[in-house]
Motif scaffolding. Sequence first.
Motif, PDB file in Angstrom:
ATOM      1  N   UNK A 295       0.865  -1.185   0.051  1.00  0.00           N
ATOM      2  CA  UNK A 295       0.121   0.004   0.171  1.00  0.00           C
ATOM      3  C   UNK A 295       0.756   1.293  -0.171  1.00  0.00           C
ATOM      4  N   UNK A 296       0.532   2.150  -1.002  1.00  0.00           N
ATOM      5  CA  UNK A 296       1.430   3.509  -1.014  1.00  0.00           C
ATOM      6  C   UNK A 296       0.585   4.537  -0.878  1.00  0.00           C
ATOM      7  N   UNK A 297       1.101   5.712  -0.163  1.00  0.00           N
ATOM      8  CA  UNK A 297       0.473   6.838  -0.170  1.00  0.00           C
ATOM      9  C   UNK A 297       1.166   7.983  -0.958  1.00  0.00           C
ATOM     10  N   UNK A 298       0.598   8.630  -1.924  1.00  0.00           N
ATOM     11  CA  UNK A 298       1.252   9.300  -2.770  1.00  0.00           C
ATOM     12  C   UNK A 298       0.873  10.773  -2.938  1.00  0.00           C
ATOM     13  N   UNK A 299       1.478  11.821  -3.028  1.00  0.00           N
ATOM     14  CA  UNK A 299       1.224  13.151  -3.189  1.00  0.00           C
ATOM     15  C   UNK A 299       0.903  13.550  -4.454  1.00  0.00           C
ATOM     16  N   UNK A 300       0.245  14.255  -4.795  1.00  0.00           N
ATOM     17  CA  UNK A 300      -0.295  14.884  -6.105  1.00  0.00           C
ATOM     18  C   UNK A 300      -0.790  16.160  -6.179  1.00  0.00           C
ATOM     19  N   UNK A 301      -0.468  17.175  -6.859  1.00  0.00           N
ATOM     20  CA  UNK A 301      -0.726  18.565  -7.016  1.00  0.00           C
ATOM     21  C   UNK A 301      -2.319  18.404  -7.585  1.00  0.00           C
ATOM     22  N   UNK A 302      -2.983  19.531  -7.218  1.00  0.00           N
ATOM     23  CA  UNK A 302      -4.511  19.538  -7.882  1.00  0.00           C
ATOM     24  C   UNK A 302      -4.644  19.469  -9.332  1.00  0.00           C
ATOM     25  N   UNK A 303      -3.395  20.143  -9.925  1.00  0.00           N
ATOM     26  CA  UNK A 303      -3.761  20.403 -11.340  1.00  0.00           C
ATOM     27  C   UNK A 303      -3.170  19.177 -12.015  1.00  0.00           C
ATOM     28  N   UNK A 304      -2.668  18.140 -11.233  1.00  0.00           N
ATOM     29  CA  UNK A 304      -2.104  16.881 -11.809  1.00  0.00           C
ATOM     30  C   UNK A 304      -3.123  15.856 -11.317  1.00  0.00           C
ATOM     31  N   UNK A 305      -4.050  16.210 -10.466  1.00  0.00           N
ATOM     32  CA  UNK A 305      -5.154  15.091  -9.915  1.00  0.00           C
ATOM     33  C   UNK A 305      -5.880  14.014 -10.913  1.00  0.00           C
TER      34      UNK A 305
END
Length: 200
Positions: free
Chosen positions: A139-149
Amino acid sequence: MNYIKYKTIFEVHEHKKNIERSIFIATLSHVKNQEEAKEFIREISKKYNDATHNCPAYRVIENNQIIEFSSDNGEPSGTAGRPILGVLKKYDLLNVAVVVTRYFGGVKLGVRGLIDAYSSTVDELISNLKVTTLVPVPVYTIKVRYDEYGKAMQDLHYKGYEIINTEFFETFAHIKIRGNKKPEEYNILDESITYIKEEE
């Protein structure tokens, strides 16, 4: 680290048998860790606190290590705990705890008789239960910018990841995903392992 898949039994189950006027009761439960196993043993010992013996055993997996425990609880050494544990090992079970309760009926069984009595009571119980195989999945938690969501969600679905949940913040989102391949192209905040039922 290579995490192992393992077999287990869910819920609580009980089996009772009479041997030479002694009553043997095997109670088995699924447990997540050592602490749950110890708590289950305490509960059963309290439930049958008038019994002659409450002999426990468990096998659990913690930090990818197998931990085993057994006790004869006053029976002659090696006649109860080890035979019970031996049955758990025979069925290759993990994350299970079992207590065999004995109400002495007046007839001494001897060493061989005790070993057979304790092991057969557990064996008869397990042989009638559904054994489930659990497999480890990262299981991974990743961080994504809104404009790339939006693009990221499409990409993750396309690559076969299962989306577990999403947390939204001011300018970015944390997406928790499950899948066998590390999403190296993303900013990974956390990695862990979950176990899911193997598809039959």
